[in-house]
Each structure stands twice: as C-alpha cells, then as structure tokens.
Design an enzyme around this catalytic site. Structure first.
Site, PDB file in Angstrom:
ATOM      1  N   SER A 266      -5.117   2.933   3.790  1.00 30.88           N
ATOM      2  CA  SER A 266      -5.268   2.258   2.505  1.00 30.88           C
ATOM      3  C   SER A 266      -5.395   0.751   2.718  1.00 30.88           C
ATOM      4  O   SER A 266      -6.248   0.078   2.116  1.00 30.88           O
ATOM      5  CB  SER A 266      -4.023   2.584   1.652  1.00 30.88           C
ATOM      6  OG  SER A 266      -4.060   1.929   0.434  1.00 30.88           O
TER       7      SER A 266
ATOM      8  N   LYS B 190       0.794  -1.238   0.000  1.00 29.36           N
ATOM      9  CA  LYS B 190       0.000   0.000   0.000  1.00 29.36           C
ATOM     10  C   LYS B 190       0.828   1.291   0.000  1.00 29.36           C
ATOM     11  O   LYS B 190       0.345   2.353   0.402  1.00 29.36           O
ATOM     12  CB  LYS B 190      -1.022   0.036   1.159  1.00 29.36           C
ATOM     13  CG  LYS B 190      -1.869  -1.192   1.339  1.00 29.36           C
ATOM     14  CD  LYS B 190      -2.348  -1.798   0.044  1.00 29.36           C
ATOM     15  CE  LYS B 190      -3.360  -0.994  -0.699  1.00 29.36           C
ATOM     16  NZ  LYS B 190      -3.613  -1.605  -2.048  1.00 29.36           N
TER      17      LYS B 190
ATOM     18  N   HIS C 198       7.506  -7.221  -2.230  1.00 31.01           N
ATOM     19  CA  HIS C 198       7.325  -6.637  -0.893  1.00 31.01           C
ATOM     20  C   HIS C 198       8.323  -7.263   0.099  1.00 31.01           C
ATOM     21  O   HIS C 198       8.175  -7.120   1.310  1.00 31.01           O
ATOM     22  CB  HIS C 198       5.921  -6.944  -0.354  1.00 31.01           C
ATOM     23  CG  HIS C 198       4.793  -6.280  -1.089  1.00 31.01           C
ATOM     24  ND1 HIS C 198       4.840  -4.978  -1.516  1.00 31.01           N
ATOM     25  CD2 HIS C 198       3.564  -6.738  -1.432  1.00 31.01           C
ATOM     26  CE1 HIS C 198       3.692  -4.677  -2.111  1.00 31.01           C
ATOM     27  NE2 HIS C 198       2.906  -5.723  -2.080  1.00 31.01           N
TER      28      HIS C 198
HETATM   29  P1  A3P Z   1      -5.160   4.617  -1.438  1.00 30.82           P
HETATM   30  O1  A3P Z   1      -5.794   3.372  -0.941  1.00 30.82           O
HETATM   31  O2  A3P Z   1      -4.789   5.555  -0.322  1.00 30.82           O
HETATM   32  O3  A3P Z   1      -5.947   5.295  -2.499  1.00 30.82           O
HETATM   33  P2  A3P Z   1      -0.046  -0.403  -3.607  1.00 30.82           P
HETATM   34  O4  A3P Z   1       0.013  -0.418  -5.087  1.00 30.82           O
HETATM   35  O5  A3P Z   1       1.310  -0.435  -2.955  1.00 30.82           O
HETATM   36  O6  A3P Z   1      -0.976  -1.444  -3.075  1.00 30.82           O
HETATM   37  O7  A3P Z   1      -0.610   1.016  -3.166  1.00 30.82           O
HETATM   38  C1  A3P Z   1      -1.935   1.373  -3.457  1.00 30.82           C
HETATM   39  C2  A3P Z   1      -2.133   2.820  -3.080  1.00 30.82           C
HETATM   40  O8  A3P Z   1      -1.458   3.654  -4.040  1.00 30.82           O
HETATM   41  C3  A3P Z   1      -3.609   3.207  -3.110  1.00 30.82           C
HETATM   42  O9  A3P Z   1      -3.754   4.218  -2.098  1.00 30.82           O
HETATM   43  C4  A3P Z   1      -3.713   3.771  -4.522  1.00 30.82           C
HETATM   44  O10 A3P Z   1      -4.826   4.603  -4.739  1.00 30.82           O
HETATM   45  C5  A3P Z   1      -2.413   4.549  -4.615  1.00 30.82           C
HETATM   46  N1  A3P Z   1      -2.065   4.858  -6.015  1.00 30.82           N
HETATM   47  C6  A3P Z   1      -1.956   4.016  -7.045  1.00 30.82           C
HETATM   48  N2  A3P Z   1      -1.722   4.679  -8.187  1.00 30.82           N
HETATM   49  C7  A3P Z   1      -1.663   5.987  -7.862  1.00 30.82           C
HETATM   50  C8  A3P Z   1      -1.463   7.185  -8.622  1.00 30.82           C
HETATM   51  N3  A3P Z   1      -1.269   7.183  -9.931  1.00 30.82           N
HETATM   52  N4  A3P Z   1      -1.473   8.366  -7.944  1.00 30.82           N
HETATM   53  C9  A3P Z   1      -1.680   8.400  -6.607  1.00 30.82           C
HETATM   54  N5  A3P Z   1      -1.884   7.302  -5.848  1.00 30.82           N
HETATM   55  C10 A3P Z   1      -1.872   6.106  -6.470  1.00 30.82           C
END
Ligand code: A3P
Length: 292
Positions: A131, A46, A101
């Site tokens: 998140s 996340k 990860h």
């Molecule tokens: P949120 O749940 O706060 O929206 P991961 O890929 O490590 O699982 O992380 C997911 C998080 O990164 C989510 O956060 C997602 O919305 C955010 N995320 C993914 N792409 C993004 C982008 N282009 N700009 C901003 N946040 C992004």
C-alpha cells in the site's frame, strides 16, 4: 540519488513527513494537555488509519451518521502531528478524536494517565509495504520509488515516514501497560466489520442502537467510503497536497495484495528480516484472506 532530506524530517529518532509538519508543533506535542475523554487513533502509515477515522467519526457524531452535517472525516478526527487545517485542538468539543502515527515515546505525556483511550490499528506489514509503495508514488509529499524492491529496502531500513514498522508496533506493544490502549487488526475489521465496530464501541463505552451500528457499518465499507468525498481524502489530497498521477487513497482495501507484488525472493528476504525483528512477539498477523 537519495532525496531523503526533501521528504523526511527526523525529530527525536522518528521520521516525519517534512512538507506537512511544523517544527513548532513537534516541540509542543509531548506537553499537549490531554482530557480524560480524549481518544487517539494510532497507526503506522497505511494500516487503516482513514478507515478508523471514519468509524470513530460515525460512532461519535450523529450528524455524520444521518448526514445532516457535511464535514470531512479528516476534520472530525484530525491528525495531531500533521495539523494541515490548523485546527485549534484546545477549542475542540469533547470528546476529541485525534489521529496520529507517533511512536509511543513522542505522544503527549498525559496519555499515561490511562483515562484517555488509544485505539491502535495494525496490519500485516507486507500489505502495508504494498500500500505504501503505491501511496508514495501518488502523493507529491512522499518520495516516489520506481520499484517495490527498492521501496522494500527503504521500508525495512525505516527510511520512510513512520520510520521502522517493527519499532512502531513493538514500541507500542511493549509499553501498552502505560496506556489505556486497545490493539485491533485491520484484517479483523475486513473480515467482520460489524463485530469490530461493536468491539470498538465497547472500548469507547459508547452505546449505539442496532440501527446506528448498521449505519456505521454501511458507511464504513470500502465501496461506500470510496464514493464519499468526505471520507476518502481524495479531494483534500488532490486540491491541498498534490498528486503525481490518477491514484486513489482507497486503492484496493484487501488482504494479501502483497502476493501480486512481491517475488518469491523478495518475500523470502522480507520473511527473514521479519523473523529476526519480531521474535517472541505475541500479536499474530493475517497474511491472507482465507487465513483464520
Ligand atoms: P490499500 O492501499 O491496500 O488499498 P491509511 O489510512 O492508514 O493510509 O491506510 C490506507 C489503506 O487502508 C489503503 O490500503 C486503503 O484502501 C485501506 N482502507 C481504507 N478504508 C478501507 C475500508 N473501508 N475497507 C478496507 N480497506 C480500507
């Protein structure tokens, strides 16, 4: 009731997502042969993993930038320890972009040759917590927790996939001299995506034209990724993994959403544990969009 055994698989002190991991893969990880031009994206869950996958895929693959090839970002920068599409990593063309990860002590030993590159993306842990709370309710392979208060206790105790956030980031940072690693903040990508893309290109020694950089930036914005099925995992998650409700992988993509979820008391408890665990840790975190 504690369903930890259904969802978590502990291997060498680190919690994996049990339904998605293959034990044989874990046993071979450390001896996996590294090529000098490999690139690993490493994150705690996340922290912006999918975003970084999209950015690196756009930087490396012209067919992605100009949309001549219709390939999922997940397949361009596959997960190393969760090989859900059974990619044969040995057959991937160089440079390989792999995503993980893993904690510093479980990655392939060959990464210590310092030639292969690691991009470590980190995010303020209150937004990670927020998140992760939503994500765990959405995905069937993670243990859903009804309240953020309960989830926070699991997160602080490391009873989640990825184990303790504190150990992940500290471990990587404290062992950084053993690797060719660049640390970047989610919040910096959010505040200035173009500069971040340029910084990444420079680390990767990839020269892109101005227009190509513009294309990368345009296709890596939250809105554009959210509407692009190749980039947002929604189809893969719905069709191949399973969800409990109508969520979205790209949920909000903001800095400071934790303020809408944690009470003052919960926040104070988080702060006190954060301070205990992150004493003298030099990397700074951005907790709010307006913070420098
Ligand atoms: P949120 O749940 O706060 O929206 P991961 O890929 O490590 O699982 O992380 C997911 C998080 O990164 C989510 O956060 C997602 O919305 C955010 N995320 C993914 N792409 C993004 C982008 N282009 N700009 C901003 N946040 C992004």
């Amino acid at each position: 009731m504690d369903n930890t055994d259904t969802y978590l698989f502990n291997y060498k002190g680190y919690n994996f997502e049990k339904p998605l991991v293959k034990i044989g893969d874990l046993e071979n990880m450390e001896d996996f042969e590294i090529r000098d031009d490999d690139v690993f994206i490493i994150t705690y869950p996340k922290s912006g993993t999918i975003w970084t996958q999209q950015i690196l895929s756009l930087i490396y693959f012209e067919g992605h930038r100009n949309s001549t090839e219709n390939i999922q970002t997940l397949d361009r920068a596959p997960f190393f320890e969760y090989n859900i599409h059974n990619v044969n990593f040995d057959k991937m063309l160089s440079p390989r972009v792999l995503t993980s990860h893993l904690p510093y002590y479980l990655v392939p030993k060959g990464l210590k040759n310092k030639k292969a590159k690691i991009l470590y993306i980190y995010r303020n842990p209150k937004d990670i917590l927020t998140s992760y709370f939503h994500f765990s309710k959405w995905l069937v392979t993670l243990e859903a927790t009804h309240t953020i208060e309960h989830f926070m206790e699991k997160f602080l105790d490391g009873k989640v996939v990825g184990s303790r956030w504190f150990d992940h980031i500290r471990g990587w940072y404290e062992h950084r001299h053993n690797f060719n690693i660049l640390f970047m903040r989610y919040e910096d990508l959010k505040k200035d995506l173009r500069s971040s893309v340029l910084k990444i290109c420079s680390f990767l020694e990839k020269k892109l034209s101005e227009e190509d950089v513009d294309t990368v930036v345009r296709q890596a914005t939250f809105q554009n990724m959210r509407s692009d099925p190749r980039a947002n995992y929604d189809d893969i998650i719905k069709n191949e993994i399973g969800t409990r409700n109508e969520g979205k992988f790209l949920r909000k993509g903001t800095i400071g959403d934790w303020k809408h979820h944690l009470t003052v008391v919960q926040n104070e408890r988080f702060d006190s544990i954060f301070q205990k665990n992150m004493k003298n840790f030099p990397l700074k975190f951005i907790w709010d969009m307006n913070e420098e």
